[in-house]
Design a protein around this motif. Structure first.
Motif, PDB file in Angstrom:
ATOM      1  N   HIS A 161       0.770  -1.159  -0.072  1.00  0.00           N
ATOM      2  CA  HIS A 161       0.079   0.199   0.174  1.00  0.00           C
ATOM      3  C   HIS A 161       1.011   1.326   0.157  1.00  0.00           C
ATOM      4  CE1 HIS A 161      -3.308  -2.546   1.240  1.00  0.00           C
ATOM      5  NE2 HIS A 161      -2.429  -3.109   1.997  1.00  0.00           N
ATOM      6  N   ALA A 162       0.195   2.262  -0.485  1.00  0.00           N
ATOM      7  CA  ALA A 162       1.094   3.526  -0.361  1.00  0.00           C
ATOM      8  C   ALA A 162       0.095   4.667   0.578  1.00  0.00           C
ATOM      9  CB  ALA A 162       1.372   4.115  -1.654  1.00  0.00           C
ATOM     10  N   LEU A 163       0.667   5.344   1.108  1.00  0.00           N
ATOM     11  CA  LEU A 163      -0.103   6.431   2.208  1.00  0.00           C
ATOM     12  C   LEU A 163       0.639   7.579   2.041  1.00  0.00           C
ATOM     13  CD1 LEU A 163      -2.398   6.365   4.128  1.00  0.00           C
ATOM     14  CD2 LEU A 163      -0.466   6.002   5.904  1.00  0.00           C
ATOM     15  N   GLY A 164      -0.036   8.356   1.494  1.00  0.00           N
ATOM     16  CA  GLY A 164       0.639   9.900   1.166  1.00  0.00           C
ATOM     17  C   GLY A 164      -0.208  10.640   2.248  1.00  0.00           C
ATOM     18  N   LEU A 165       0.513  11.883   3.157  1.00  0.00           N
ATOM     19  CA  LEU A 165      -0.239  12.575   3.905  1.00  0.00           C
ATOM     20  C   LEU A 165       0.465  14.120   4.104  1.00  0.00           C
ATOM     21  CD1 LEU A 165       0.838   9.836   5.977  1.00  0.00           C
ATOM     22  CD2 LEU A 165      -1.172  10.783   6.943  1.00  0.00           C
ATOM     23  N   VAL A 166      -0.308  15.015   4.218  1.00  0.00           N
ATOM     24  CA  VAL A 166       0.191  16.415   4.646  1.00  0.00           C
ATOM     25  C   VAL A 166       0.168  16.358   6.174  1.00  0.00           C
ATOM     26  CG1 VAL A 166       0.198  18.753   4.320  1.00  0.00           C
ATOM     27  CG2 VAL A 166      -0.104  17.309   2.338  1.00  0.00           C
ATOM     28  N   LEU A 167       1.132  16.681   6.858  1.00  0.00           N
ATOM     29  CA  LEU A 167       1.243  16.315   8.243  1.00  0.00           C
ATOM     30  C   LEU A 167       1.954  17.530   8.998  1.00  0.00           C
ATOM     31  CD1 LEU A 167       0.915  14.212  10.840  1.00  0.00           C
ATOM     32  CD2 LEU A 167       3.166  13.625  10.342  1.00  0.00           C
ATOM     33  N   THR A 219      10.045  11.974   3.517  1.00  0.00           N
ATOM     34  CA  THR A 219       9.353  13.188   4.156  1.00  0.00           C
ATOM     35  C   THR A 219      10.075  14.537   3.597  1.00  0.00           C
ATOM     36  OG1 THR A 219      11.183  13.471   5.872  1.00  0.00           O
ATOM     37  CG2 THR A 219       8.980  12.180   6.446  1.00  0.00           C
ATOM     38  N   GLN A 220       9.387  15.576   3.281  1.00  0.00           N
ATOM     39  CA  GLN A 220       9.994  16.667   2.829  1.00  0.00           C
ATOM     40  C   GLN A 220       9.078  17.834   3.212  1.00  0.00           C
ATOM     41  OE1 GLN A 220       9.821  15.851  -1.624  1.00  0.00           O
ATOM     42  NE2 GLN A 220       7.930  17.189  -1.711  1.00  0.00           N
ATOM     43  N   PRO A 221       9.517  19.003   3.527  1.00  0.00           N
ATOM     44  CA  PRO A 221       9.010  20.129   3.873  1.00  0.00           C
ATOM     45  C   PRO A 221       7.699  20.681   2.870  1.00  0.00           C
ATOM     46  CG  PRO A 221      11.235  20.778   3.743  1.00  0.00           C
ATOM     47  CD  PRO A 221      10.907  19.241   3.405  1.00  0.00           C
ATOM     48  N   ARG A 222       6.677  20.803   3.277  1.00  0.00           N
ATOM     49  CA  ARG A 222       5.646  21.372   2.065  1.00  0.00           C
ATOM     50  C   ARG A 222       5.723  22.944   2.361  1.00  0.00           C
ATOM     51  NH1 ARG A 222      -0.761  21.015   2.408  1.00  0.00           N
ATOM     52  NH2 ARG A 222      -1.395  22.006   0.530  1.00  0.00           N
ATOM     53  N   ASP A 223       5.861  23.403   3.594  1.00  0.00           N
ATOM     54  CA  ASP A 223       6.067  24.758   3.770  1.00  0.00           C
ATOM     55  C   ASP A 223       6.404  24.914   5.298  1.00  0.00           C
ATOM     56  OD1 ASP A 223       3.793  24.399   5.722  1.00  0.00           O
ATOM     57  OD2 ASP A 223       2.549  24.998   3.969  1.00  0.00           O
ATOM     58  N   ALA A 224       6.551  26.114   5.938  1.00  0.00           N
ATOM     59  CA  ALA A 224       6.963  26.220   7.373  1.00  0.00           C
ATOM     60  C   ALA A 224       6.092  25.466   8.218  1.00  0.00           C
ATOM     61  CB  ALA A 224       7.142  27.545   7.540  1.00  0.00           C
TER      62      ALA A 224
END
Length: 78
Positions: free
Chosen positions: A5-11, A37-42
């Motif tokens: 499975h793949a699970l994608g989140l904005v955390l 993981t990678q930063p989306r914004d601050a």
């Protein structure tokens, strides 16, 4: 037999959020085969996980949604 499975989140980038997520995933019987993981914004991270389990990924999705109040989540199939 385990399914992939793949699970994608904005955390939210709050203290301990990533550790709570990983603990929940493992306690629910999912093996983490890959994690990015990678930063989306601050204030937020993009978290992508590759999981392996015979369990229903929708159950995990609901559990994670309960754990985090503000969360975007996507569960695509591999």
């Amino acid at each position: 037999m385990n399914d992939n499975h793949a699970l994608g989140l904005v955390l939210s980038r709050s203290e301990g959020a990533l550790l709570r997520l990983l603990g929940t995933v493992q306690r629910r019987g999912f093996e983490i085969a890959g994690l990015t993981t990678q930063p989306r914004d601050a204030d937020t991270w993009i978290v992508l996980m590759q999981l392996s389990s015979s369990r229903d990924v929708q159950t995990l999705k609901r559990q994670v949604e309960k754990l985090f109040a503000e969360l975007d989540i996507d569960v695509p199939g591999i």
